[in-house]
Design an enzyme around this catalytic site. Structure first.
Site, PDB file in Angstrom:
ATOM      1  N   SER A 427     -20.476 -66.672 -80.141  1.00 42.24           N
ATOM      2  CA  SER A 427     -21.010 -67.963 -80.588  1.00 42.24           C
ATOM      3  C   SER A 427     -22.436 -68.197 -80.110  1.00 42.24           C
ATOM      4  O   SER A 427     -23.070 -69.155 -80.521  1.00 42.24           O
ATOM      5  CB  SER A 427     -20.112 -69.098 -80.074  1.00 42.24           C
ATOM      6  N   HIS A 448     -19.526 -65.190 -87.088  1.00 44.74           N
ATOM      7  CA  HIS A 448     -19.217 -66.321 -86.215  1.00 44.74           C
ATOM      8  C   HIS A 448     -18.356 -67.352 -86.939  1.00 44.74           C
ATOM      9  O   HIS A 448     -18.820 -68.044 -87.848  1.00 44.74           O
ATOM     10  CB  HIS A 448     -20.522 -66.963 -85.728  1.00 44.74           C
ATOM     11  N   GLU A 460     -20.849 -67.897 -90.057  1.00 49.19           N
ATOM     12  CA  GLU A 460     -22.222 -67.404 -90.018  1.00 49.19           C
ATOM     13  C   GLU A 460     -22.172 -65.878 -89.966  1.00 49.19           C
ATOM     14  O   GLU A 460     -21.510 -65.299 -89.101  1.00 49.19           O
ATOM     15  CB  GLU A 460     -22.947 -67.922 -88.774  1.00 49.19           C
ATOM     16  N   ASN A 498     -24.742 -73.502 -83.816  1.00 53.01           N
ATOM     17  CA  ASN A 498     -24.598 -73.886 -82.404  1.00 53.01           C
ATOM     18  C   ASN A 498     -25.935 -74.274 -81.779  1.00 53.01           C
ATOM     19  O   ASN A 498     -25.986 -75.069 -80.840  1.00 53.01           O
ATOM     20  CB  ASN A 498     -23.956 -72.750 -81.603  1.00 53.01           C
TER      21      ASN A 498
END
Length: 708
Positions: A427, A448, A460, A498
């Protein structure tokens, strides 16, 4: 022009009207079809030998997928859109007014305007195929059923059932449709047409009987009862939408007016509300999401390079993420998955996780126990690297530890074949750092997922500089088979989602330390449009997870990512959130049913007294402008390829308010110059972390926008 409707007469007096839009894989309704339909209706009326009419689709697996929403873009005013609705009313009324039985034979998608077309028929029969789904999903585009759906649906299935369908946009399976009286019969596809013909020959305009509970009979059967239904529905809608979405309230008003003042007035109200919604900024934003995701489905992420088939997958790690990834691989993509963990407990967790998800489908009668067991048989487990030589892809879902991930890369390259793709579910760690241990770095990529895997639509796909185009294309195609919306992002700490989320969360934590209460902060951001507030989100994701990511981002991206002291204090008190029932909120025996309660002891841990009660809009703005600024910086650095991808990533990955259209569309609404002014003001008050990025300042100076 080729025609979209064709009429075929049978010897028994039944005519078959087939809709088959030329050059399209699915039927959609368009305004220009009106004259053609009226021409066909006139032909039917003029032929006394026609005793009944069956309406069917010429497409293989689709009845009518809805109206072509691209035609709404041409509407300059609410009156333009209102006219479209009224034209639909005229067409459907002409069908409904035929003095011969009209039967809709439904197979495949029957949605939106397609279901409204079926509702205008006197009877409906559908196939029992899993491909047959019925619903009115217009609310998901910020619209309402504008072809008479708000009037015919409640009269057919009842007010409460119709409101539930229209306010949620849920799609119904054949068994559900017949149970609620939406269709008269459900039959195998092989006898669908014949059954419809027989129904038309009976000459009866029979409506299916609805089974209403005593409470619903009392409520729906009286004006006072109906008002209670509408008032309660409006309260629930306002609670869920926070007033950010106008369509649900207008749907309720259409039904209320139609049921109290008659169908003619109801249709007039429906057309007016439809017109207002079409030109609303909320609907424009929601339609932009629809078009963006439709466009993205056609892209490989790697230009003209074709994806290779993925026939077998290995998942490293049987935890929450690994179990979820293995589950969507077997149940959605129907691809065998072999889960590896260091112990049997992890493997047991992964199997249990997948079984529980599938068993929900059995309990809801969406699948048979045999179908569940067949899908479960696609998942196997191992504590060693056995049965993985022929894996086309390995998805790693282990702890955020670079040394551990390096070991995984080496193990996979030793045990699998030279073409096996190694996809890391990291992540925050840059993929290039993970690929540094690989002898075949071109096969290493980031994949991800977001938690919970089975619910979150985004993944992702992260390419580092040496990732091959073939690897990218194959990974994108694999994610789509899992039912995900993939966005391709370039390598960098935190990637895109993130990275923008971290600054938002940090700012919320700063506000908490300044004395804002947990519930007030959460309420402010939910009011802004997020599905949950930042404190709730931190509890759900795990405070320890957030704390691990922050130092990585700070080390790679700079001082603006420095986490507030709150995280260290919370971890020192062993507060990880829901996972250990100790966070910002109470869990387990301490929590109250249906109501979250703040664990007041958290304030003592943080050394703050929640005394401030800042303006909700100001609190939300201070958190969100950080996210907006960082999103633009990601575009500036090439982390994301386009503003479109950035919008979809934020909406599907972290629940950025869909009615705003995503960070970039929201910046266009605000104006880059206004956003820069806000950021500069916050920078003067709170420090350099708010400094607007270069691209945003350039756009402010030139008046440029991200979207046309």
């Amino acid at each position: 022009m080729e025609k979209s409707f064709s009429l075929k007469r049978l010897e028994n007096g039944i005519a078959i009207l087939t809709m088959d839009v030329p050059g399209e894989t699915m039927n959609t309704l368009r305004a220009e079809f009106g004259p053609e339909i009226f021409e066909v209706i006139a032909e039917i009326k003029a032929d006394a030998s026609i005793r009944g009419l069956v309406l069917i689709s010429g497409k293989k697996d689709s009845f009518v997928a809805g109206a072509d929403i691209s035609m709404l873009a041409a509407c300059q005013t609410a009156d333009d859109a209102k006219l479209l609705s009224k034209q639909g009313h005229e067409v459907f009324f002409a069908i409904e007014s035929l003095n011969i039985p009209v039967v809709a034979a439904i197979h495949g998608a029957c949605l939106g305007g397609g279901l409204e077309l079926a509702l205008a028929c006197h009877q409906r029969v559908c196939s029992d195929s899993p491909k047959t789904m019925m619903g009115v999903p217009e609310v998901q585009l910020g619209l309402l059923p504008g072809g008479g759906g708000t009037q015919r649906l409640p009269r057919l299935v009842g007010i409460t059932t119709a409101l539930d369908m229209m306010l949620t946009g849920k799609q119904l399976r054949p068994k559900q449709a017949i149970k609620m009286g939406l269709v008269n019969d459900v039959v195998p596809e092989s006898i669908l047409l014949q059954t419809a013909i027989e129904m038309a020959l009976t000459g009866k305009k029979v409506q299916p009987k609805r089974k209403l509970s005593l409470v619903n009979r009392l409520l729906e059967g009286t004006p006072v009862g109906r008002n209670i239904i509408f008032d309660q529905a409006l309260k629930q809608v306002n609670r869920k939408t926070q007033g950010n979405y106008p369509a649900p309230a207008k749907i309720i008003d259409c039904v209320r007016q139609g049921m109290s003042k008659g169908m003619v007035m109801g249709l007039e109200v429906e057309a007016g509300h439809f017109g207002d919604l079409v030109i609303s900024p909320e609907s424009a934003a929601l339609r932009s999401i629809f078009f963006a995701t439709t466009e993205m489905k056609k892209e490989s992420g790697a230009g003209e390079v074709q994806a290779k088939a993925v026939n077998k997958v290995m998942v490293l790690g049987g935890g929450l993420m690994g179990g979820g990834i293995a589950s969507v691989t077997t149940t959605k993509a129907k691809i065998p998955a072999r889960v590896k963990d260091i112990n049997e407990a992890g493997l047991s967790n992964a199997l249990s996780y997948a079984y529980k998800l599938l068993d929900k489908g059995v309990k809801r009668r969406h699948m048979t126990p045999a179908a569940r067991d067949n899908l479960m048989s696609l998942m196997t487990t191992t504590t060693e690297y056995q049965g993985v030589k022929d894996a086309d892809m390995v998805v790693e879902a282990v702890f955020e530890d670079l040394n551990l991930k390096h070991q995984m890369v080496k193990d996979v390259e030793r045990e699998c074949n030279e073409h096996t793709i190694f996809a890391s579910n990291t992540s925050s760690l840059p993929i290039s750092q993970i690929a540094a241990a690989a002898s075949r770095p071109e096969n290493v990529i980031g994949l991800h997922y977001f938690s919970p895997v089975e619910k979150m639509p985004l993944v992702e796909v992260i390419a580092h500089k040496q990732t091959s185009a073939q690897t990218i294309a194959t990974t994108v195609a694999f994610a789509r088979k899992q039912g995900k919306t993939p966005i391709v992002v370039q390598d960098g700490a935190g990637f895109y989602v993130n990275r923008i989320l971290a600054l938002y969360m940090n700012e919320a934590a700063n506000l908490l330390l300044e004395g804002q209460s947990v519930e007030h902060l959460d309420k402010a951001l939910v009011k802004f449009g997020f599905p949950v507030g930042p404190m709730t989100l931190l509890d759900e994701v795990g405070i320890d997870v957030g704390a691990k990511i922050s130092p990585i981002l700070e080390g790679e991206l700079g001082e603006r990512f420095k986490a507030p002291a709150a995280f260290d204090k919370l971890l020192a008190d062993d507060r990880k959130g829901r996972k250990n029932a100790k966070g910002f909120y109470q869990y387990g025996a301490k929590s109250k049913a249906n109501k979250k309660r703040v664990d007041e002891s958290v304030y003592g841990v943080l050394g703050v007294t929640p005394s401030a009660k800042g303006d909700e809009k100001q609190l939300a703005q201070r958190c969100v402008v950080q996210m907006l600024n960082e999103a633009v910086r990601c575009l500036e650095e090439g982390i994301i390829a386009s503003a479109r991808d950035g919008d979809i990533g934020a909406i599907f990955g972290i629940g950025f308010p869909p009615f705003l259209g995503g960070p970039f569309r929201y910046i266009d609404t605000l104006g880059a110059d206004n956003l820069v002014a806000m950021l500069n003001q916050y920078a003067s008050e709170h420090g350099e972390r708010f400094k607007p990025c270069d691209k945003l300042q350039e756009m402010a100076a030139t008046g440029a926008c991200f979207h046309d």
